[in-house]
Design a protein around this motif. Structure first.
Motif, mmCIF file in Angstrom:
data_model
loop_
_atom_site.group_PDB
_atom_site.id
_atom_site.type_symbol
_atom_site.label_atom_id
_atom_site.label_comp_id
_atom_site.label_asym_id
_atom_site.label_seq_id
_atom_site.Cartn_x
_atom_site.Cartn_y
_atom_site.Cartn_z
ATOM 1 N N MET A 1 -10.461 5.060 -0.294
ATOM 2 C CA MET A 1 -9.838 3.825 0.243
ATOM 3 C C MET A 1 -8.325 3.921 0.088
ATOM 4 N N SER A 2 -7.578 3.534 1.120
ATOM 5 C CA SER A 2 -6.126 3.616 1.047
ATOM 6 C C SER A 2 -5.581 2.485 0.179
ATOM 7 N N GLU A 3 -4.313 2.663 -0.247
ATOM 8 C CA GLU A 3 -3.690 1.598 -1.047
ATOM 9 C C GLU A 3 -3.572 0.318 -0.243
ATOM 10 N N LEU A 4 -3.311 0.449 1.074
ATOM 11 C CA LEU A 4 -3.219 -0.740 1.928
ATOM 12 C C LEU A 4 -4.550 -1.488 1.942
ATOM 13 N N GLN A 5 -5.614 -0.757 2.155
ATOM 14 C CA GLN A 5 -6.931 -1.383 2.205
ATOM 15 C C GLN A 5 -7.243 -2.026 0.862
ATOM 16 N N ASP A 6 -6.910 -1.321 -0.218
ATOM 17 C CA ASP A 6 -7.164 -1.839 -1.559
ATOM 18 C C ASP A 6 -6.389 -3.131 -1.796
ATOM 19 N N THR A 7 -5.115 -3.144 -1.379
ATOM 20 C CA THR A 7 -4.287 -4.345 -1.558
ATOM 21 C C THR A 7 -4.829 -5.507 -0.742
ATOM 22 N N LEU A 8 -5.168 -5.220 0.511
ATOM 23 C CA LEU A 8 -5.688 -6.289 1.371
ATOM 24 C C LEU A 8 -7.002 -6.838 0.828
ATOM 25 N N LEU A 9 -7.869 -5.953 0.379
ATOM 26 C CA LEU A 9 -9.200 -6.392 -0.047
ATOM 27 C C LEU A 9 -9.176 -7.190 -1.340
ATOM 28 N N ARG A 10 -8.033 -7.200 -2.038
ATOM 29 C CA ARG A 10 -7.931 -8.059 -3.230
ATOM 30 C C ARG A 10 -7.826 -9.525 -2.809
ATOM 31 N N ASP A 11 -7.454 -9.748 -1.561
ATOM 32 C CA ASP A 11 -7.398 -11.101 -1.021
ATOM 33 C C ASP A 11 -8.783 -11.430 -0.472
ATOM 34 N N ILE A 22 -11.591 -4.892 9.980
ATOM 35 C CA ILE A 22 -10.379 -4.605 9.226
ATOM 36 C C ILE A 22 -9.722 -3.304 9.681
ATOM 37 N N ASP A 23 -10.493 -2.370 10.229
ATOM 38 C CA ASP A 23 -9.910 -1.085 10.646
ATOM 39 C C ASP A 23 -8.773 -1.236 11.664
ATOM 40 N N PRO A 24 -8.937 -2.079 12.714
ATOM 41 C CA PRO A 24 -7.809 -2.233 13.658
ATOM 42 C C PRO A 24 -6.576 -2.819 12.981
ATOM 43 N N LEU A 25 -6.801 -3.651 11.984
ATOM 44 C CA LEU A 25 -5.674 -4.260 11.266
ATOM 45 C C LEU A 25 -4.921 -3.182 10.485
ATOM 46 N N LEU A 26 -5.667 -2.304 9.845
ATOM 47 C CA LEU A 26 -5.018 -1.241 9.078
ATOM 48 C C LEU A 26 -4.116 -0.412 9.979
ATOM 49 N N ALA A 27 -4.577 -0.226 11.218
ATOM 50 C CA ALA A 27 -3.806 0.590 12.162
ATOM 51 C C ALA A 27 -2.518 -0.101 12.592
ATOM 52 N N ALA A 28 -2.436 -1.425 12.412
ATOM 53 C CA ALA A 28 -1.252 -2.161 12.840
ATOM 54 C C ALA A 28 -0.092 -2.015 11.858
ATOM 55 N N PHE A 29 -0.406 -1.574 10.648
ATOM 56 C CA PHE A 29 0.638 -1.434 9.635
ATOM 57 C C PHE A 29 1.177 0.003 9.603
ATOM 58 N N TRP A 30 2.430 0.126 9.186
ATOM 59 C CA TRP A 30 3.041 1.433 8.957
ATOM 60 C C TRP A 30 3.347 1.521 7.469
ATOM 61 N N VAL A 31 2.640 2.421 6.777
ATOM 62 C CA VAL A 31 2.788 2.538 5.328
ATOM 63 C C VAL A 31 3.768 3.660 5.016
ATOM 64 N N THR A 93 18.956 -10.060 1.300
ATOM 65 C CA THR A 93 18.843 -8.596 1.289
ATOM 66 C C THR A 93 17.716 -8.226 0.345
ATOM 67 N N CYS A 94 16.814 -7.361 0.801
ATOM 68 C CA CYS A 94 15.698 -6.925 -0.037
ATOM 69 C C CYS A 94 15.828 -5.431 -0.303
ATOM 70 N N THR A 95 15.785 -5.083 -1.579
ATOM 71 C CA THR A 95 16.036 -3.711 -2.016
ATOM 72 C C THR A 95 14.935 -3.264 -2.978
ATOM 73 N N ALA A 96 14.564 -1.996 -2.895
ATOM 74 C CA ALA A 96 13.562 -1.459 -3.819
ATOM 75 C C ALA A 96 14.169 -1.375 -5.214
ATOM 76 N N ALA A 97 13.600 -2.127 -6.153
ATOM 77 C CA ALA A 97 14.098 -2.111 -7.526
ATOM 78 C C ALA A 97 13.514 -0.929 -8.301
ATOM 79 N N THR A 98 12.422 -0.391 -7.773
ATOM 80 C CA THR A 98 11.740 0.791 -8.323
ATOM 81 C C THR A 98 11.285 1.579 -7.102
ATOM 82 N N PRO A 99 10.672 2.740 -7.259
ATOM 83 C CA PRO A 99 10.009 3.353 -6.100
ATOM 84 C C PRO A 99 8.954 2.378 -5.555
ATOM 85 N N VAL A 100 8.928 2.233 -4.268
ATOM 86 C CA VAL A 100 8.058 1.227 -3.650
ATOM 87 C C VAL A 100 7.234 1.863 -2.543
ATOM 88 N N LYS A 101 5.963 1.493 -2.517
ATOM 89 C CA LYS A 101 5.140 1.809 -1.342
ATOM 90 C C LYS A 101 4.900 0.474 -0.646
#
Lengths: 151, 175
Positions: A1-11, A22-31, A93-101
Motif C-alpha cells: 500500500m502506498s503512503e498516499l493510500q495509507d494516509t487517506l485510509l486513516r480517514d 479509491i484507485d481513480p482518486l489515487l491517480a489524481a494526486f502527484w506524490v 508561504t508554506c515551507t518544508a520544515a523537515t523532509p516532506v512527502k
C-alpha cells in the motif's frame, strides 16, 4: 500500500470506499518527496493546487509577521486549500520544515472532482471541509482569546 | 410554507452556487422556508445546529460575548449563508444570530441534504462546494484581521478587535 493510500485510509470517509472507487482518486494526486527548506508556494502567488502531507512537517509563515512561523502541520493535514477554493492568492508561504512527502492535487483535478459525483470525490470534499472547519474553529478561539485579553 | 424557487436560485448564486434552472428546481424541495420574527434568535452559539440557512429576506446580526458583554459584531443580509461550519463538521454553532427585522430563511438540514445527495448527487456537491467557498473566504478575511491585530502594538481600539471577530461571519461590518 502506498503512503498516499495509507494516509487517506486513516480517514474513515476514505476507508469506507471500495478499492475500485479509491484507485481513480489515487491517480489524481502527484506524490513527491521534498527536501527540508523547499518552498511549496509563496504568499501572494496564484493557487494552482493543494497539498496533503504524507510525512514530515510544513511551516506556515506570513510577510506581515516578518516571516514568523504561524503554525506547523503534519501528516494527514491539507494545506493550500483557501486560495484554491476562493480563487484568491496564496495567503501564506508554506515551507518544508523537515523532509516532506506530500501529495499534490492540482486545481484542474480538484475542479473535476467537484463536478463529478464519484464516491471518492465526496470523500475528498468532506475531508477538505473538515480541515477548513477545524482551521476556522481554531482561528475563532484565537480571536476570542485576543478579545478577552483586552487587546 | 412554499419556498420561492426563483428567489432561492438568486440567493444560491449570491453564495456562489451557480445552479441552472432545472438544478434549482431539483434542490428547492429539500429546503424549508422559515419565518423569523424581529428579535428572534435563529442560532445560539454552542448549540447543536444540524442545518445551514440562506437568508432570503430580512436583516440579522451576529452577536458574541466580548469580555463578558453581549456585543453585536456584524450585520447579515439577504443572500448570505449561516451555519455552514456546523453544517459541514457537525459541531456546535460558532455564533449567535438574531433577527433585527422580520425575516425569512431557507433551511437545509442534514437529513434533507443526505436525501438530496442520494437523489441529486451533482447538485448536492455544488451546494457543498459553495458552502466551502464561503467558509474559505471568511477564513481568509478573519486570518488577515487577526494578523493585523497581532502585528500592532496593542493599542488598537476595541472596535478593531470586534471587526476582526465579525469578519468570520459576514462581509458587512457594523457602522
Amino acid at each position: 500500500m502506498s503512503e498516499l493510500q495509507d494516509t487517506l485510509l486513516r480517514d474513515p470517509r476514505f476507508a469506507a470506499l471500495q478499492a475500485r472507487d479509491i484507485d481513480p482518486l489515487l491517480a489524481a494526486f502527484w506524490v513527491a518527496d521534498h527536501e527540508e527548506g523547499k518552498v511549496f508556494f509563496k504568499e501572494g502567488k496564484h493557487a494552482d493546487g493543494a497539498f496533503l502531507i504524507l510525512s514530515g512537517e510544513v511551516s506556515v509563515t506570513r510577510k506581515r509577521l516578518s516571516g514568523e512561523e504561524l503554525h506547523s502541520m503534519g501528516p494527514g493535514s491539507w494545506f493550500g486549500l483557501v486560495a484554491l477554493l476562493d480563487d484568491g492568492r496564496r495567503s501564506a508561504t508554506c515551507t518544508a520544515a523537515t523532509p516532506v512527502k506530500a501529495a499534490f492535487l492540482s486545481e484542474a483535478a480538484f475542479q473535476l472532482l467537484v463536478q463529478s459525483a464519484m464516491p471518492a470525490a465526496h470523500a475528498v470534499q468532506h475531508a477538505v471541509a473538515s480541515q477548513l472547519c477545524s482551521d476556522f474553529r481554531h482561528l475563532q478561539a484565537d480571536l476570542v482569546a485576543e478579545l478577552d485579553s483586552g487587546g | 410554507m412554499d419556498l420561492d424557487a426563483k428567489l432561492l436560485g438568486e440567493r444560491l448564486k449570491d453564495i456562489g452556487a451557480h445552479l441552472g434552472h432545472a438544478e434549482v428546481q431539483a434542490v428547492a424541495p429539500y429546503f424549508q422556508l422559515r419565518k423569523v420574527a424581529r428579535d428572534e434568535t435563529l442560532i445560539t452559539a454552542g448549540e447543536a445546529v444540524p442545518a445551514a440557512w440562506i437568508i432570503m429576506d430580512g436583516g440579522f446580526v451576529v452577536r458574541a460575548r466580548v469580555s463578558g458583554k453581549d456585543v453585536a459584531v456584524v450585520t447579515l443580509s439577504p443572500g448570505m449563508l449561516l451555519g455552514e461550519v456546523s453544517f459541514l463538521d457537525g459541531g456546535p454553532a460558532t455564533a449567535t444570530v438574531v433577527a433585527t427585522t422580520y425575516g425569512e430563511v431557507a433551511m437545509l438540514d442534514h437529513a434533507s441534504f443526505e436525501h438530496l445527495d442520494k437523489e441529486h448527487p451533482r447538485e448536492a456537491m455544488l451546494l457543498h462546494h459553495a458552502f466551502m467557498r464561503t467558509l474559505a473566504s471568511r477564513l481568509r478575511s478573519a486570518t488577515e484581521h487577526l494578523e493585523r491585530l497581532r502585528s500592532q502594538d496593542g493599542t488598537q481600539p476595541r472596535d478593531v478587535h470586534v471587526d476582526a471577530f465579525g469578519s468570520m461571519f459576514g462581509i458587512g461590518l457594523l457602522p
